[in-house]
Design a protein around this motif. Structure first.
Motif, short mmCIF file in Angstrom:
data_model
loop_
_atom_site.label_atom_id
_atom_site.label_comp_id
_atom_site.label_asym_id
_atom_site.label_seq_id
_atom_site.Cartn_x
_atom_site.Cartn_y
_atom_site.Cartn_z
N HIS A 76 -7.19 3.12 -8.70
CA HIS A 76 -7.02 2.53 -7.38
C HIS A 76 -6.16 3.47 -6.53
N VAL A 77 -6.28 3.31 -5.22
CA VAL A 77 -5.58 4.20 -4.28
C VAL A 77 -4.12 3.79 -4.18
N LEU A 78 -3.22 4.77 -4.40
CA LEU A 78 -1.78 4.54 -4.31
C LEU A 78 -1.22 4.92 -2.94
N GLY A 79 -1.84 5.92 -2.30
CA GLY A 79 -1.33 6.39 -1.02
C GLY A 79 -2.01 7.70 -0.64
N PHE A 80 -1.35 8.47 0.20
CA PHE A 80 -1.94 9.68 0.73
C PHE A 80 -0.88 10.78 0.81
N LYS A 81 -1.33 12.02 0.90
CA LYS A 81 -0.42 13.15 1.05
C LYS A 81 -1.02 14.11 2.08
N ILE A 85 -4.68 20.01 3.81
CA ILE A 85 -5.71 18.98 3.99
C ILE A 85 -5.09 17.63 3.65
N ARG A 86 -5.75 16.56 4.05
CA ARG A 86 -5.29 15.23 3.68
C ARG A 86 -5.83 14.90 2.29
N MET A 87 -4.96 14.44 1.41
CA MET A 87 -5.36 14.10 0.05
C MET A 87 -5.10 12.63 -0.22
N VAL A 88 -5.85 12.09 -1.17
CA VAL A 88 -5.70 10.70 -1.59
C VAL A 88 -5.00 10.69 -2.95
#
Length: 217
Positions: A76-81, A85-88
């Motif tokens: 599941h998605v915890l957040g973003f960085k 580039i934008r990472m998941v």
């Protein structure tokens, strides 16, 4: 075994929309953390469409390893960085939650699923499966439906997924064994003889979900 940096991931996103939940996206591991993977924004290869994800989104993922082995896991998605580039950031599963399915050795699970069958003579009937896998299935039957080893059957399998959606998988199968039971019924054991890869993948996805549920009981 975990995926490595630059390994490709094949992702489906849990959704109440049956069509959306079937779309497969591709991504790539960009960084590894102790408790998470960082991945590129998933993209639908056929359209080039990027998939916008939100914290908490549930993902069904697999990656390929040596010998054509598919390695499946849920996350599941915890957040973003934000970097170049934008990472998941997605949750890193425990090692025993990564299930390996060999290309020619399909996972098989116990499951009572609805199966519609038509014989070569045009006889139609509805049965419940005993088990199902990427290479075949078996179902309970009785004397009112005479079957013999070598019979070819057309089959339509109703597949329920964890997210509440349902799919039908069509295949042609051959009866390879009949096992008589004490109660007068029989179990017909089938192997797939004509099945599209997309239909087989529907079945494999169900088996993976069922195996994952068994491990977490």
């Amino acid at each position: 075994m975990y995926p490595k940096i630059n390994d490709q991931l094949f992702i489906q996103v849990a959704s109440s929309d049956a069509f959306e939940s079937e779309i497969e996206y591709r991504s790539r591991i960009t960084e590894l953390e102790d408790e998470a993977f960082l991945i590129e924004i998933p993209m639908q290869e056929s359209s080039g469409r990027l998939k916008k994800l939100y914290i908490g989104d549930e993902l069904s993922v697999y990656f390929m390893s040596e010998g054509g082995i598919k390695n499946y896991f849920y996350t599941h998605v915890l957040g973003f960085k934000e970097d170049v580039i934008r990472m998941v950031r997605v949750h890193k599963p425990a090692k025993d939650e990564v299930l390996k399915i060999q290309r020619r050795s399909f996972l098989r699970v116990s499951a009572e699923l609805e199966l519609a069958v038509r014989t070569a003579a045009g006889i139609r009937f509805l049965v419940r499966t005993e088990d199902i896998g990427g290479g075949g299935t078996s179902f309970w039957t009785d004397v009112s439906v005479p079957l013999e080893v070598g019979d070819r059957l057309e089959c339509w399998l109703l597949i329920p997924y964890r997210n509440g959606s349902n799919e039908h998988a069509y295949f042609e199968a051959e009866v390879v064994r009949m096992k008589e039971l004490d109660n007068g019924r029989s179990v017909a054991m089938l192997k797939f003889v004509n099945i599209l890869d997309g239909e087989r993948q529907k079945i494999i996805r169900f088996c993976f979900e069922r195996q994952f549920d068994f491990r977490n009981r």
